[in-house]
Design an enzyme around this catalytic site. Structure first.
Site, PDB file in Angstrom:
ATOM      1  CB  CYS A  56      -0.980  -0.008   1.175  1.00  0.00           C
ATOM      2  SG  CYS A  56      -0.184  -0.146   2.776  1.00  0.00           S
TER       3      CYS A  56
ATOM      4  CG  HIS B 259      -4.081   0.609   4.510  1.00  0.00           C
ATOM      5  ND1 HIS B 259      -3.575  -0.282   3.577  1.00  0.00           N
ATOM      6  CD2 HIS B 259      -5.034   1.338   3.879  1.00  0.00           C
ATOM      7  CE1 HIS B 259      -4.215  -0.085   2.417  1.00  0.00           C
ATOM      8  NE2 HIS B 259      -5.097   0.882   2.576  1.00  0.00           N
TER       9      HIS B 259
END
Ligand code: ZN
Length: 386
Positions: free
Chosen positions: A68, A323
């Site tokens: 990510c 994330h």
């Protein structure tokens, strides 16, 4: 209780950023002999990659396992038309093996794949493999600020054409002048240096939370008194004296990258995240933020210091389990998109504002890297001497 101030942390990060840039530049010198490639290759490149600019539908990147961070940064690079304008003019390596390990070429291939308009998302696996050649491990969570520096340095180092290297530097490099002045006599030293990101502390020198991005900028450029055990040796006085250390802004690039230092190393045993509310504006005018004393630039340089927010790389979760996603304002459509790996959706400015952070939501989403774009592009920067 940790005694290191945000300011000191800022200087440390700055040194790190500088040494990394210089390291890359030193390596680049060694590569100069390979710099020339046949011109026919460039022409072929134009014919292969010339059409894709017409399509601008945002396309996602599949998460290939903790990618990510890489995905978010790739989107920020590839949605920047000033950057892709440079990328499209690179020299294509001759052999297949060279192609596989050439970072700018692999980035260009990915861009091409994303822009061919057939798929909702594409896989960055070939790019991740290419990075692994340079010890950028795939399938591990990276720090976006570190990875941004690595990607940029690799791209610059592997661009063979000097003119492109210069354009890339012009596009991203910030120039500052560091001043050290003896407080007992008139002795003063100045040093010009360059940075890829502005590493802004989010705490002031007393470890109090700064309230806005503008406050962080003012804190970064605020002069610091070096007294007691921080005193420096003055050549003119012939002894250690108190000094005033300050940094003046010399030049700002087309794409300005701000690194909010939200990961605090204050308690040396572990790194924690500072999640407090920190608003940043859509429009940022540096002339209104910095004082005359904090600038070392002429009027035409300063006139161009008006910025509009282009992208936000946001982090949610903790340092070990987090994330990343990227909010990017399309330069062609002027609409905000959220790039969350393979999912891309149009969002509003209010959605982007959710990354301001909140002290009670330590796991919540917070802006980590901010990318501002100059409103009125300037002529290439010539630089200053002395
Ligand atoms: Zn002195």
């Amino acid at each position: 209780m940790g005694q290191r101030s945000g300011r000191e942390e800022g200087s440390k990060k700055l040194e790190l950023a500088l040494s990394k840039t210089m390291e890359a530049e030193a390596k680049e010198q060694n590569n100069e002999e390979e710099a020339e490639e046949p011109k026919a290759k460039d022409q072929r490149l134009t014919s292969v990659f010339g059409v894709a600019d017409l399509k601008n539908e945002p396309v996602g990147l599949y998460n290939i396992g903790r990618s990510c961070c890489l995905n978010s940064l790739l989107q920020v690079f590839l949605m920047n038309t000033h950057f892709t304008g440079i990328l499209r003019r690179i020299t294509v390596p001759l052999r297949a093996a060279q192609k596989r390990k050439n970072v700018p070429y692999q980035m260009l291939l990915l861009l091409e794949e994303m822009q061919c308009g057939k798929r909702k998302a594409v896989s960055p696996i070939a790019f991740a493999c290419c990075l692994s050649v340079y010890r950028v491990k795939p399938f591990v969570q990276h720090d976006a600020a570190q990875l941004f520096l690595t990607l940029w340095n690799l791209t610059k180092k592997q661009m063979k054409k000097l003119e492109l290297v210069e354009e890339l530097s012009d596009l991203y490099i910030i120039c500052v002048q560091e001043h050290l002045a003896c407080q007992k006599c008139s002795f003063e030293t100045k040093r010009n240096s360059s940075m890829l990101t502005l590493p802004l502390p989010v705490l002031d020198s007393n470890s109090c939370m700064l309230k806005t991005l503008e406050d962080c900028l003012q804190s970064f450029f605020h002069p610091e008194e070096l007294t007691d055990h921080n005193m420096c040796f003055c050549e003119q006085c012939g002894r250690k004296t108190p000094f005033l250390q300050s940094m003046k802004l010399v030049h700002l690039p087309q794409t300005l990258t701000i690194h909010l230092q939200r990961f605090s190393f204050e308690k040396s045993a572990y790194i924690h995240k500072l999640s407090h509310h920190l608003p940043f504006p859509q429009n940022l005018d540096f002339r209104a933020v910095l004082t005359e004393n904090q600038c070392q630039a002429d009027d035409s340089e300063k006139a161009a210091w008006q910025y509009e927010l282009f992208a936000v790389v946001a982090h949610s979760g903790s340092i070990s389990c987090g994330h990343y996603c990227a909010y990017i304002r399309s330069l062609t459509e002027c609409k905000w998109y959220c790039f969350n790996d393979s999912e891309v959706c149009q969002v509003s400015w209010d959605d982007v504002k959710c990354t301001y952070g909140h002290s009670n939501l330590h796991w919540g989403e917070t802006a980590y890297l901010l990318f501002y774009m100059k409103k009125h592009p300037q002529l290439p920067y010539v630089g200053v001497s002395g």
